[in-house]
Design a protein around this motif. Structure first.
Motif, PDB file in Angstrom:
ATOM      1  N   CYS A   1       0.591  -2.378  11.655  1.00 21.38           N
ATOM      2  CA  CYS A   1       1.622  -2.905  10.745  1.00 21.38           C
ATOM      3  C   CYS A   1       2.919  -2.141  10.981  1.00 21.38           C
ATOM      4  CB  CYS A   1       1.152  -2.811   9.297  1.00 21.38           C
ATOM      5  SG  CYS A   1       1.195  -1.137   8.618  1.00 21.38           S
ATOM      6  N   HIS A   2       3.958  -2.454  10.204  1.00 20.41           N
ATOM      7  CA  HIS A   2       5.276  -1.864  10.449  1.00 20.41           C
ATOM      8  C   HIS A   2       5.524  -0.540   9.730  1.00 20.41           C
ATOM      9  CE1 HIS A   2       7.214  -5.914  11.871  1.00 20.41           C
ATOM     10  NE2 HIS A   2       6.390  -5.387  12.750  1.00 20.41           N
ATOM     11  N   CYS A   3       4.547  -0.015   9.005  1.00 23.32           N
ATOM     12  CA  CYS A   3       4.762   1.259   8.299  1.00 23.32           C
ATOM     13  C   CYS A   3       5.017   2.398   9.283  1.00 23.32           C
ATOM     14  CB  CYS A   3       3.539   1.602   7.448  1.00 23.32           C
ATOM     15  SG  CYS A   3       3.390   0.595   5.970  1.00 23.32           S
TER      16      CYS A   3
ATOM     17  N   CYS B   1      -0.525  -5.705   4.719  1.00 19.44           N
ATOM     18  CA  CYS B   1      -0.290  -4.332   4.292  1.00 19.44           C
ATOM     19  C   CYS B   1       0.478  -4.364   2.982  1.00 19.44           C
ATOM     20  CB  CYS B   1       0.494  -3.566   5.360  1.00 19.44           C
ATOM     21  SG  CYS B   1       1.004  -1.939   4.781  1.00 19.44           S
TER      22      CYS B   1
ATOM     23  N   LYS C   1      -4.963   0.091   2.637  1.00 22.99           N
ATOM     24  CA  LYS C   1      -3.645  -0.506   2.363  1.00 22.99           C
ATOM     25  C   LYS C   1      -3.664  -2.034   2.453  1.00 22.99           C
ATOM     26  CE  LYS C   1      -0.150   1.554   4.413  1.00 22.99           C
ATOM     27  NZ  LYS C   1       0.895   2.442   4.959  1.00 22.99           N
TER      28      LYS C   1
ATOM     29  N   CYS D   1       4.266  -2.678   3.734  1.00 21.36           N
ATOM     30  CA  CYS D   1       5.306  -3.314   4.567  1.00 21.36           C
ATOM     31  C   CYS D   1       5.205  -4.836   4.578  1.00 21.36           C
ATOM     32  CB  CYS D   1       5.277  -2.761   5.987  1.00 21.36           C
ATOM     33  SG  CYS D   1       3.799  -3.227   6.909  1.00 21.36           S
TER      34      CYS D   1
HETATM   35 ZN   LIG Z   1       2.354  -1.406   6.581  1.00 22.03          ZN
END
Ligand SMILES: [Zn+2]
Ligand SMILES: N[C@@H](CCC(=O)N[C@@H](CS)C(=O)NCC(=O)O)C(=O)O
Ligand SMILES: [Zn+2]
Length: 185
Positions: A26-28, A94, A79, A97
């Motif tokens: 994911c983008h975290c 998520c 998450k 994000c």
């Molecule tokens: Zn994320």
């Protein structure tokens, strides 16, 4: 020229037949959710529907399937949250994000057993390239001007992709075949 998706706008990069899979994240920035796929995806396609995850600024999602036994969540599973429990495809996103890591079908359905994933979440190269564009007219429901939809279809054509307003004919046939069997036809 209209922008459809980063994996499509500048032409397609062909996947590799020998590609063995990889990781999606994911983008975290910290503690990203990580999903490991133990093989390449199939039926990769652009989807214009309102439910599939799209990167910021993109008109389309790029989404593919893989057998659910080839997918495992390998980090920060805590998450994940299902976006809409009433949907056919249960999209696990998520919480922090908003990126969708995988979609899974639990009810009886032609595609039960396949998970839906976005290969752009991976750094690896070799994933199958998009094969067609689905649910193209659905972007109009989300505010895209109907008078400009031909630009979108032309752009897909220019990179070699057919446009459809549902799934591709072979996939629609597969669903219809399953439905016929269910009703004893
Ligand atoms: Zn994320
Ligand atoms: N026009 C609708 C189409 C939605 C739709 O049917 N999406 C397809 C392609 S992903 C589907 O199979 N949806 C099942 C689901 O979202 O669970 C929209 O944009 O919301
Ligand atoms: Zn979709």
């Amino acid at each position: 020229m209209v922008s459809l998706h980063p994996l499509i706008d500048n032409g397609l990069t062909k996947g590799s037949d020998s590609f063995a899979g990889g990781k999606l994240r994911c983008h975290c920035q910290s503690n990203p959710v990580e999903v490991t796929l133990s093989g390449n995806v199939a039926h990769n396609h652009a989807c214009g529907c309102s439910k599939c995850w799209k990167p910021k600024g993109a008109l389309f999602s790029v989404v593919a399937v893989i057998s659910r036994d080839q997918l495992s969540v390998t980090a920060n599973e805590n998450k994940l949250k299902i976006v809409d429990n009433s949907a056919t495809i249960l999209r696990n996103a998520c919480k922090d994000c908003g990126v969708h890591l995988f979609g899974r079908i639990e009810k009886d359905h032609a595609f039960k057993g396949l998970d839906f994933v976005h290969v752009e979440l991976s750094n690896e190269k070799g994933w199958q390239e998009p094969q067609f564009a689905a649910f193209v007219s659905s972007i109009i429901e989300q505010g895209f001007e109907a008078s400009r939809i031909d630009e979108v279809r032309e752009k897909f054509k220019s990179v070699g992709l057919e446009s459809y307003d549902a799934l591709s004919p072979p996939l629609m046939d597969a669903i219809a075949t399953w439905t016929a069997k269910q009703s004893g036809n």
